[in-house]
Design a protein around this motif. Structure first.
Motif, short mmCIF file in Angstrom:
data_model
loop_
_atom_site.label_atom_id
_atom_site.label_comp_id
_atom_site.label_asym_id
_atom_site.label_seq_id
_atom_site.Cartn_x
_atom_site.Cartn_y
_atom_site.Cartn_z
N ALA A 184 0.87 -1.25 -0.02
CA ALA A 184 -0.04 0.12 0.07
C ALA A 184 0.96 1.24 0.24
N SER A 185 2.03 1.41 0.77
CA SER A 185 2.80 2.51 0.99
C SER A 185 3.60 2.45 -0.56
N PHE A 186 3.92 1.44 -1.06
CA PHE A 186 4.97 1.50 -2.27
C PHE A 186 3.59 2.15 -3.40
N CYS A 187 2.84 1.75 -3.50
CA CYS A 187 1.60 2.11 -4.71
C CYS A 187 0.68 3.20 -4.25
N GLY A 188 0.91 3.87 -3.10
CA GLY A 188 0.26 5.00 -2.97
C GLY A 188 -1.17 5.00 -2.73
N ILE A 189 -1.66 3.80 -1.87
CA ILE A 189 -3.05 3.65 -1.38
C ILE A 189 -3.08 3.14 0.29
N VAL A 190 -4.11 2.88 0.59
CA VAL A 190 -4.46 2.62 1.91
C VAL A 190 -4.32 1.43 2.16
N GLY A 191 -3.67 0.72 3.15
CA GLY A 191 -3.57 -0.49 3.53
C GLY A 191 -3.83 -1.13 5.02
N LEU A 192 -4.70 -1.78 5.49
CA LEU A 192 -5.03 -1.95 6.88
C LEU A 192 -4.59 -3.43 7.31
N LYS A 193 -3.89 -3.23 8.55
CA LYS A 193 -3.73 -4.41 9.47
C LYS A 193 -4.71 -4.40 10.58
N PRO A 194 -5.80 -4.99 10.25
CA PRO A 194 -6.86 -4.94 11.53
C PRO A 194 -6.08 -5.58 12.75
N SER A 195 -6.87 -5.51 13.91
CA SER A 195 -6.41 -6.49 15.05
C SER A 195 -6.48 -7.69 14.96
N LEU A 196 -5.62 -8.27 15.62
CA LEU A 196 -5.43 -10.10 15.30
C LEU A 196 -6.83 -10.67 15.54
N GLY A 197 -7.23 -11.41 14.43
CA GLY A 197 -8.57 -12.11 14.70
C GLY A 197 -9.85 -11.21 14.14
N ARG A 198 -9.52 -10.03 14.10
CA ARG A 198 -10.72 -9.26 13.63
C ARG A 198 -11.51 -9.74 12.31
N ILE A 199 -10.67 -10.34 11.41
CA ILE A 199 -11.37 -11.01 10.02
C ILE A 199 -10.55 -12.43 10.52
N PRO A 200 -11.40 -13.74 10.72
CA PRO A 200 -10.82 -14.95 10.93
C PRO A 200 -9.66 -15.36 9.85
N PHE A 201 -8.69 -15.91 10.49
CA PHE A 201 -7.59 -16.05 9.64
C PHE A 201 -7.43 -17.77 9.38
N ASP A 202 -7.72 -18.26 8.10
CA ASP A 202 -7.80 -19.68 7.82
C ASP A 202 -7.04 -20.09 6.39
N ALA A 203 -5.90 -19.33 6.18
CA ALA A 203 -5.52 -19.30 4.99
C ALA A 203 -4.06 -20.65 5.42
N HIS A 213 -2.87 -11.70 9.44
CA HIS A 213 -4.10 -11.08 9.38
C HIS A 213 -4.39 -10.73 8.14
N PHE A 214 -5.69 -10.83 7.85
CA PHE A 214 -6.22 -10.51 6.51
C PHE A 214 -6.72 -9.09 6.66
N GLY A 215 -6.57 -8.44 5.37
CA GLY A 215 -6.92 -6.88 5.47
C GLY A 215 -7.21 -6.45 4.28
N PRO A 216 -7.92 -5.01 4.08
CA PRO A 216 -8.23 -4.56 2.97
C PRO A 216 -7.02 -3.71 2.24
N LEU A 217 -7.22 -3.44 1.10
CA LEU A 217 -6.17 -2.57 0.31
C LEU A 217 -7.37 -1.72 -0.35
N ALA A 218 -7.25 -0.46 -0.25
CA ALA A 218 -8.36 0.34 -0.74
C ALA A 218 -7.71 1.98 -1.39
N ARG A 219 -8.40 2.56 -2.14
CA ARG A 219 -7.81 3.94 -2.41
C ARG A 219 -8.19 4.91 -1.34
N VAL A 237 -13.25 -21.24 12.75
CA VAL A 237 -12.01 -21.52 12.22
C VAL A 237 -10.87 -20.65 12.92
N ASP A 238 -11.15 -19.65 13.78
CA ASP A 238 -9.93 -19.12 14.24
C ASP A 238 -10.33 -18.54 15.78
#
Length: 466
Positions: A184-203, A213-219, A237-238
């Motif tokens: 996100a930093s390198f490409c000039g957008i917003v990238g969020l690491k939410p709190s651990l477990g905020r989005i269940p992680f099962d990968a 953490h799963f998280g969004p990339l957005a403009r 799952v988490d």
């Protein structure tokens, strides 16, 4: 769609619900954009035109029938080629999984689809999401859209490029040491690491992984918040997903006045590029000029701490993928083999030291959050490196005992409950984006996103144009 650029996710969903835009029209625009630019930037490893258009037609049918539509109705999204998607090839960027097709969706994918989002494709990742350079033997290198001779970052690099270039307004990524925030930093957008477990992680095979953490990339911050609202919440799952409920306002406030911000230009150990340091300090000044209180703090971290974090990541690689090194090394990249081999050299007692570092970091942050709302620092210590760079170009000690690091993100995965977001705050003389990182107290995504929105307000940055 009448405009060349992709609308925000919030605008698309509202327009589709109101019947002002059809989901089919939006998806066709997204697919057309991918076809137009992806040969140059290589953000996608596969696209899904038929299923995407069918899903869009179903959204439009529901609207005409007066049926309820989800918060992401008609919004094109991309999912990283690390995250399981039922019936859709998921390679983890590795030849060892070149033909792997999961039978179930990750929880985050299922929730995106249930919210009305439309999956248009999967985005590139380095092998096993283990590099700051998004390139693989399967799909080649993904380029920075601002300066194509440079990397987009990793490991959610394809996701970042897909959003930055307007192919999709939202993309999913995973962040293990900064793999959402760095690109996100390198490409000039917003990238969020939410709190651990905020989005269940099962990968991953381990359901007790506590740095991922799963998280969004957005403009925009607002779109990142919309994504988070749509997918957050516990799931069996988490176990780590059973945390205090998400509490985000409908609109994220962007008021810097009254914010108490602790500032660290280098976390105490990093060699930070002068233009990065200047951009973050200018951001702090802009916030101060509009009512925020900014004070420099010392987190008490040093080069040994940073080195231990990097070593722990290689132990993680050895634990998860070491068996492949033994059974099919010819299918793994040289970088993966090197990381596994280094990870195997560390003993159990040395690995356990990471818990002492976590305790040290949390004690310091807990003290910071007693006096300040958030911590502000650079996301990445350097601008995006050239495509030919290597992860092992970084991490060495300088004459004054600092670490020549690429990132300032990984430390905050060690205190997973603390959300962190990267938001654009400047560009280098060469036109490469620079991100500011906001870190907040446990489980307070609302505060972190509000501070990020304040940076959007006082340091607006131009969007990418081809």
């Amino acid at each position: 769609m009448k405009t060349r650029d992709m609308l925000s996710a919030s605008a698309i969903a509202a327009s589709v619900r109101a019947g002002e835009l059809s989901a089919v029209e939006v998806v066709r625009h997204s697919l057309g954009r991918i076809a137009e630019i992806d040969a140059q930037y290589n953000a996608f490893c596969l696209t899904l035109p038929q299923s995407a258009l069918e899903a869009a037609e179903e959204i439009d049918r529901k609207r005409r029938a007066g049926e309820a539509l989800g918060p992401l109705a008609g919004v094109p999204v991309a999912v990283k080629d690390f995250t399981p998607t039922a019936g859709i090839r998921t390679t983890f960027g590795s030849r060892a999984f070149e033909d792997f097709v999961p039978t179930t969706d990750a929880v985050i994918v299922r929730r995106l689809l249930e919210a009305g989002a439309i999956l248009v494709g999967k985005t590139t990742t380095p092998e096993f999401a283990s590099s700051w350079f998004t390139r693989s033997e399967l799909f080649g290198a993904t380029r920075n859209p601002w300066v194509p001779s440079h990397t987009c970052g990793g490991s959610s690099g394809g996701a970042a490029v897909a959003v930055a270039t307007g192919c999709v307004p939202l993309a999913e990524g995973c962040d293990m040491l900064g793999s959402v925030r760095g690109p996100a930093s390198f490409c000039g957008i917003v990238g969020l690491k939410p709190s651990l477990g905020r989005i269940p992680f099962d990968a991953l095979p381990s359901t007790f992984d506590d740095i991922s953490h799963f998280g969004p990339l957005a403009r925009t911050v607002e779109d990142a918040a919309l994504f988070l609202r749509s997918v957050a919440g516990p799931d069996p799952v988490d176990l780590f997903s059973y945390i205090p409920s998400l509490n985000l306002p409908e609109t994220i406030p962007a008021r810097p006045d009254g914010l108490r911000i602790a500032l660290s230009a280098d976390l105490g150990y990093g060699v930070v590029h002068p233009e990065v340091r200047a951009a973050v300090k200018d951001t702090a000044k802009a916030l101060s000029n509009t009512g925020a209180r900014i004070e420099a703090v010392d987190l008490g971290l040093d080069a040994d701490d940073a080195e231990l974090t990097a070593n722990a990541s290689m132990v993680w690689m050895a634990a998860h993928y070491g068996a492949l090194r033994d059974t099919c090394p010819e299918k793994l990249s040289e970088l993966t083999l090197k990381m596994i081999d280094i990870g195997r050299t560390f003993g159990a007692a040395e690995i356990k030291r990471i818990d002492f570092l976590r305790a040290k970091l949390w004690r310091k942050l807990a003290g910071v959050f007693q006096s300040y709302d958030v911590l502000l620092c650079p996301t990445m210590a350097q601008p995006a490196p050239a495509l030919g760079g290597d992860d092992f170009d970084y991490g060495g000690r300088t004459a004054d005992g600092r670490i020549a690091t690429l990132d300032l993100t990984g430390m905050f995965n060690l205190v997973g409950a603390c959300p962190a977001v990267s938001v654009p705050c400047g560009t280098t003389a060469d036109g490469l984006p620079i991100g500011a990182q906001i870190v907040g107290p446990p489980h307070d995504e609302a505060l972190v996103l509000s501070a990020a929105a304040a940076i959007e307000r006082v340091r607006p940055q131009p969007g990418w144009h081809q």
